[in-house]
Structures are given as C-alpha cells and as structure tokens.
Scaffold this motif. Structure first.
Motif, PDB file in Angstrom:
ATOM      1  N   LEU A 167       6.702 -13.068  -3.249  1.00  8.01           N
ATOM      2  CA  LEU A 167       5.243 -13.139  -3.113  1.00  8.01           C
ATOM      3  C   LEU A 167       4.809 -12.797  -1.695  1.00  8.01           C
ATOM      4  O   LEU A 167       3.793 -12.113  -1.490  1.00  8.01           O
ATOM      5  CB  LEU A 167       4.753 -14.537  -3.494  1.00  8.01           C
ATOM      6  CG  LEU A 167       4.900 -14.919  -4.974  1.00  8.01           C
ATOM      7  CD1 LEU A 167       4.489 -16.372  -5.183  1.00  8.01           C
ATOM      8  CD2 LEU A 167       4.068 -13.998  -5.854  1.00  8.01           C
ATOM      9  N   SER A 168       5.576 -13.257  -0.709  1.00  6.64           N
ATOM     10  CA  SER A 168       5.253 -12.925   0.681  1.00  6.64           C
ATOM     11  C   SER A 168       5.391 -11.429   0.937  1.00  6.64           C
ATOM     12  O   SER A 168       4.567 -10.825   1.651  1.00  6.64           O
ATOM     13  CB  SER A 168       6.176 -13.716   1.618  1.00  6.64           C
ATOM     14  OG  SER A 168       5.933 -13.377   2.963  1.00  6.64           O
ATOM     15  N   MET A 169       6.417 -10.803   0.352  1.00  8.19           N
ATOM     16  CA  MET A 169       6.601  -9.366   0.526  1.00  8.19           C
ATOM     17  C   MET A 169       5.477  -8.581  -0.133  1.00  8.19           C
ATOM     18  O   MET A 169       4.960  -7.616   0.436  1.00  8.19           O
ATOM     19  CB  MET A 169       7.954  -8.948  -0.050  1.00  8.19           C
ATOM     20  CG  MET A 169       8.292  -7.481   0.161  1.00  8.19           C
ATOM     21  SD  MET A 169       9.853  -6.993  -0.581  1.00  8.19           S
ATOM     22  CE  MET A 169       9.445  -7.166  -2.322  1.00  8.19           C
ATOM     23  N   LEU A 170       5.062  -9.026  -1.341  1.00  4.75           N
ATOM     24  CA  LEU A 170       3.960  -8.358  -2.020  1.00  4.75           C
ATOM     25  C   LEU A 170       2.655  -8.493  -1.231  1.00  4.75           C
ATOM     26  O   LEU A 170       1.852  -7.548  -1.163  1.00  4.75           O
ATOM     27  CB  LEU A 170       3.784  -8.932  -3.428  1.00  4.75           C
ATOM     28  CG  LEU A 170       4.914  -8.629  -4.428  1.00  4.75           C
ATOM     29  CD1 LEU A 170       4.683  -9.360  -5.733  1.00  4.75           C
ATOM     30  CD2 LEU A 170       5.036  -7.129  -4.664  1.00  4.75           C
ATOM     31  N   ARG A 171       2.443  -9.647  -0.651  1.00  7.61           N
ATOM     32  CA  ARG A 171       1.238  -9.842   0.166  1.00  7.61           C
ATOM     33  C   ARG A 171       1.253  -8.928   1.387  1.00  7.61           C
ATOM     34  O   ARG A 171       0.232  -8.355   1.775  1.00  7.61           O
ATOM     35  CB  ARG A 171       1.139 -11.299   0.602  1.00  7.61           C
ATOM     36  CG  ARG A 171      -0.084 -11.604   1.451  1.00  7.61           C
ATOM     37  CD  ARG A 171      -0.108 -13.057   1.883  1.00  7.61           C
ATOM     38  NE  ARG A 171      -1.269 -13.336   2.720  1.00  7.61           N
ATOM     39  CZ  ARG A 171      -1.305 -13.086   4.031  1.00  7.61           C
ATOM     40  NH1 ARG A 171      -0.245 -12.557   4.639  1.00  7.61           N
ATOM     41  NH2 ARG A 171      -2.400 -13.360   4.725  1.00  7.61           N
ATOM     42  N   GLU A 172       2.430  -8.776   2.001  1.00  6.96           N
ATOM     43  CA  GLU A 172       2.541  -7.896   3.162  1.00  6.96           C
ATOM     44  C   GLU A 172       2.307  -6.437   2.776  1.00  6.96           C
ATOM     45  O   GLU A 172       1.733  -5.662   3.547  1.00  6.96           O
ATOM     46  CB  GLU A 172       3.924  -8.068   3.789  1.00  6.96           C
ATOM     47  CG  GLU A 172       4.127  -7.285   5.077  1.00  6.96           C
ATOM     48  CD  GLU A 172       5.495  -7.514   5.669  1.00  6.96           C
ATOM     49  OE1 GLU A 172       5.821  -6.861   6.672  1.00  6.96           O
ATOM     50  OE2 GLU A 172       6.246  -8.349   5.113  1.00  6.96           O
ATOM     51  N   ILE A 173       2.753  -6.059   1.570  1.00  6.46           N
ATOM     52  CA  ILE A 173       2.565  -4.677   1.118  1.00  6.46           C
ATOM     53  C   ILE A 173       1.092  -4.385   0.871  1.00  6.46           C
ATOM     54  O   ILE A 173       0.582  -3.305   1.206  1.00  6.46           O
ATOM     55  CB  ILE A 173       3.403  -4.417  -0.147  1.00  6.46           C
ATOM     56  CG1 ILE A 173       4.899  -4.423   0.208  1.00  6.46           C
ATOM     57  CG2 ILE A 173       3.038  -3.091  -0.795  1.00  6.46           C
ATOM     58  CD1 ILE A 173       5.801  -4.391  -0.993  1.00  6.46           C
ATOM     59  N   THR A 174       0.373  -5.347   0.282  1.00  6.66           N
ATOM     60  CA  THR A 174      -1.039  -5.118  -0.043  1.00  6.66           C
ATOM     61  C   THR A 174      -1.909  -4.956   1.198  1.00  6.66           C
ATOM     62  O   THR A 174      -3.008  -4.398   1.111  1.00  6.66           O
ATOM     63  CB  THR A 174      -1.581  -6.292  -0.878  1.00  6.66           C
ATOM     64  OG1 THR A 174      -1.337  -7.531  -0.180  1.00  6.66           O
ATOM     65  CG2 THR A 174      -0.894  -6.338  -2.236  1.00  6.66           C
ATOM     66  N   THR A 175      -1.455  -5.425   2.359  1.00  5.77           N
ATOM     67  CA  THR A 175      -2.233  -5.242   3.589  1.00  5.77           C
ATOM     68  C   THR A 175      -2.160  -3.810   4.118  1.00  5.77           C
ATOM     69  O   THR A 175      -2.915  -3.453   5.022  1.00  5.77           O
ATOM     70  CB  THR A 175      -1.732  -6.208   4.671  1.00  5.77           C
ATOM     71  OG1 THR A 175      -0.333  -5.982   4.905  1.00  5.77           O
ATOM     72  CG2 THR A 175      -1.950  -7.648   4.253  1.00  5.77           C
ATOM     73  N   GLY A 176      -1.237  -2.990   3.569  1.00  6.41           N
ATOM     74  CA  GLY A 176      -1.150  -1.593   3.973  1.00  6.41           C
ATOM     75  C   GLY A 176      -0.480  -1.358   5.302  1.00  6.41           C
ATOM     76  O   GLY A 176      -0.687  -0.316   5.938  1.00  6.41           O
ATOM     77  N   LYS A 177       0.369  -2.286   5.753  1.00  2.58           N
ATOM     78  CA  LYS A 177       1.015  -2.144   7.056  1.00  2.58           C
ATOM     79  C   LYS A 177       2.338  -1.387   6.996  1.00  2.58           C
ATOM     80  O   LYS A 177       2.741  -0.773   7.964  1.00  2.58           O
ATOM     81  CB  LYS A 177       1.251  -3.533   7.668  1.00  2.58           C
ATOM     82  CG  LYS A 177      -0.019  -4.300   7.967  1.00  2.58           C
ATOM     83  CD  LYS A 177       0.297  -5.660   8.554  1.00  2.58           C
ATOM     84  CE  LYS A 177      -0.962  -6.448   8.849  1.00  2.58           C
ATOM     85  NZ  LYS A 177      -0.665  -7.796   9.403  1.00  2.58           N
ATOM     86  N   ASP A 178       3.039  -1.471   5.850  1.00  9.49           N
ATOM     87  CA  ASP A 178       4.381  -0.891   5.761  1.00  9.49           C
ATOM     88  C   ASP A 178       4.408   0.100   4.593  1.00  9.49           C
ATOM     89  O   ASP A 178       4.517  -0.284   3.428  1.00  9.49           O
ATOM     90  CB  ASP A 178       5.424  -1.999   5.554  1.00  9.49           C
ATOM     91  CG  ASP A 178       6.830  -1.506   5.839  1.00  9.49           C
ATOM     92  OD1 ASP A 178       7.034  -0.284   5.853  1.00  9.49           O
ATOM     93  OD2 ASP A 178       7.723  -2.358   6.048  1.00  9.49           O
ATOM     94  N   LEU A 179       4.300   1.372   4.911  1.00  5.73           N
ATOM     95  CA  LEU A 179       4.297   2.399   3.868  1.00  5.73           C
ATOM     96  C   LEU A 179       5.678   2.557   3.238  1.00  5.73           C
ATOM     97  O   LEU A 179       5.794   2.804   2.026  1.00  5.73           O
ATOM     98  CB  LEU A 179       3.836   3.728   4.460  1.00  5.73           C
ATOM     99  CG  LEU A 179       3.737   4.908   3.486  1.00  5.73           C
ATOM    100  CD1 LEU A 179       2.756   4.607   2.369  1.00  5.73           C
ATOM    101  CD2 LEU A 179       3.337   6.164   4.237  1.00  5.73           C
ATOM    102  N   LYS A 180       6.725   2.403   4.035  1.00  3.98           N
ATOM    103  CA  LYS A 180       8.088   2.538   3.527  1.00  3.98           C
ATOM    104  C   LYS A 180       8.374   1.486   2.458  1.00  3.98           C
ATOM    105  O   LYS A 180       8.918   1.785   1.385  1.00  3.98           O
ATOM    106  CB  LYS A 180       9.078   2.413   4.683  1.00  3.98           C
ATOM    107  CG  LYS A 180      10.531   2.502   4.278  1.00  3.98           C
ATOM    108  CD  LYS A 180      11.421   2.363   5.498  1.00  3.98           C
ATOM    109  CE  LYS A 180      12.898   2.381   5.100  1.00  3.98           C
ATOM    110  NZ  LYS A 180      13.785   2.209   6.285  1.00  3.98           N
ATOM    111  N   LYS A 181       8.009   0.251   2.729  1.00  5.44           N
ATOM    112  CA  LYS A 181       8.236  -0.823   1.771  1.00  5.44           C
ATOM    113  C   LYS A 181       7.373  -0.637   0.523  1.00  5.44           C
ATOM    114  O   LYS A 181       7.808  -0.942  -0.599  1.00  5.44           O
ATOM    115  CB  LYS A 181       7.953  -2.175   2.438  1.00  5.44           C
ATOM    116  CG  LYS A 181       8.416  -3.379   1.644  1.00  5.44           C
ATOM    117  CD  LYS A 181       8.177  -4.650   2.436  1.00  5.44           C
ATOM    118  CE  LYS A 181       9.082  -4.741   3.645  1.00  5.44           C
ATOM    119  NZ  LYS A 181       8.916  -6.034   4.370  1.00  5.44           N
TER     120      LYS A 181
END
Length: 263
Positions: A167-181
């Motif tokens: 869930l933490s990884m998904l939240r980080e992805i939705t912020t648009g900070k890590d395109l690779k992930k």
C-alpha cells in the motif's frame, strides 16, 4: 689539605663513572626496545580475510544481506517454505494439491464438500462410540484439537507487513515521483491479468503456493550459482533501461510535482 683535594677528585671521578654507566645503560635499553619493535611487526603474520567478509562482498539477489530463512521471517512459516521439516512441508503441499484437485478437477463446491466431510466424520465417530457398548470395549479417545496460536500470529504479522508495504508503494506511485516504479507495476499487473485470463483464481493461487514451496528452497541450495547469473542479468537490464530512458523517458514532460520540487 692535599688529602681533601684527592678525596674530592676521587668523588668527582666516581660520580662521572656513574653518569657514564647510566648513559650506557639507557642507550642499550633503548636500542633493545627499538630492535624488539622492529622485530614484532615483521613477526606478526598478515591477517587473512575471513570467509564471512569475503562472503559479504558477494552480490546477492534483490540486494539482500541476510540468509533466505531470515528473509521469510525466520519462524515456522520459513521452516515450511524451506523444507526444514520435510514431513510438515510435504503434508502442507499435499493438502493444497488435494484441495486443488477436489475443487478444480472434480468440481466440488466448498460448502458442500465441508458439509459432506463433517457428516461422514460425525457419523463414523457416533456409530463407533455406540458400538463399543455392545462389544464391551472402551469408547474411542477423541483428542482435543486446538489451533496453535503462535504460527497463525506469525503468518498474520508477515501478511500485514507485506500488505502495508504494498500500500505504501502504491501510494508513492500515485504521487508521480517514480516513473520507473510506475512502469514496473503496470507491467506486472498486465502480466498478472494475462495469466488470470488463462486460469481461475484457485489455479493461480495453487501455482503461487507451489512456487513458494519450490523456488526458495532451490534458490537456497544453488544461490552461489544463481546470484552471478542474476547479477549479469540485472546489469544488462540496467543498460537496456538506460537506453530506454535516454530515448523515451527523458522526452516525457516533467509532472507538476517535480516542477514544484525543483522550484
């Protein structure tokens, strides 16, 4: 008067002799200590690197530093996955296989199967207990069955940690900070959807269960051969990603979050 002069000269000579003897003794002791200090480093053998330090420098899959058993939690679930107790691991895998055969191949339903098993078990035990009164034998001893609390808590704790991490990884992805992930997660979900279209949830769950009981123990056994190959593969993937980043990702406009961060 002459005797006093001779006596004083004798004292001066004895005093000078004592000073000379002391200087000679100090020189000899300093020279011996210097020679000892020069001999000690030469005599001391060079410490050879310990196997643990050499092993720590070896590249491991996913950058792990702990053994595979510690990665799985180091408790009873890890013992089951890594076949520390072959009887328990085989029984768990056999039970999962039997469940998959019943529900997937024989097309049983869960509620109906559980009810039929309970009816059969209760009928056998009831008839056996009543039959002992006619044949003059003791009633069957039915053991008290209780689920162990510790393994269930360990499994629940491990699952909660992994779910919170996802869930933490998904939240980080939705912020648009890590395109690779973001691309990695999209590719993984797409592969999972393709596999899900080929088989149902039970078959997919059974495949994952079998992989958990086979891949970790095989990797633990052959990790010294797998890790060098994985290292080469990761280097090649990084090279290809660098090319893809230079040709495609670098040309994508930067999102508003990164603009604010750089500003």
């Amino acid at each position: 008067m002459a005797e006093q002069v001779e006596h004083s000269e004798h004292k001066e000579e004895s005093f000078m002799e004592k000073i000379a003897d002391k200087i000679h003794f100090d020189r000899s002791s300093s020279s011996s200590s210097d020679s000892d200090s020069e001999v000690k480093p030469a005599a001391a053998p060079e410490a050879s690197p310990s196997p643990s330090s050499v092993k720590a420098k070896i590249w491991r899959l996913f950058g792990r530093e702990k053994p595979v058993h510690h990665v799985f939690g180091g408790g009873k679930p890890a013992d089951v996955f890594l076949w520390r107790n072959k009887k328990i691991s085989a029984s768990v895998l056999g039970g999962a296989t039997a469940i998959w055969v019943l529900f997937e191949l024989l097309e049983y339903f869960l509620v109906g199967l559980v009810c039929h098993l309970l009816i059969f078990t209760l009928a056998v035990l009831f008839l056996w207990s009543n039959a002992t009164t006619f044949i003059n034998k003791k009633r069957p001893h039915i053991p008290e069955v209780q689920l162990p609390e510790e393994p269930i808590l360990e499994i629940a704790s491990a699952l909660s940690i992994e779910i919170n991490r996802a869930l933490s990884m998904l939240r980080e992805i939705t912020t648009g900070k890590d395109l690779k992930k973001f691309l990695a997660v999209v590719a993984g979900l797409w592969i999972l959807s393709v596999v899900g279209n080929c088989c149902n949830f039970l078959t997919l769950f059974y495949i994952l269960f079998v992989l958990l009981h086979t891949v970790p123990v095989l990797y633990e056994k052959y990790e010294d051969k797998v890790d060098p190959l994985a290292e080469k593969a990761m280097q090649e993937i990084k090279k290809q990603y660098a090319v893809f980043d230079a040709r495609v990702l670098s040309k994508i406009p930067i999102g508003p979050l990164k603009d604010k961060k750089n500003a």
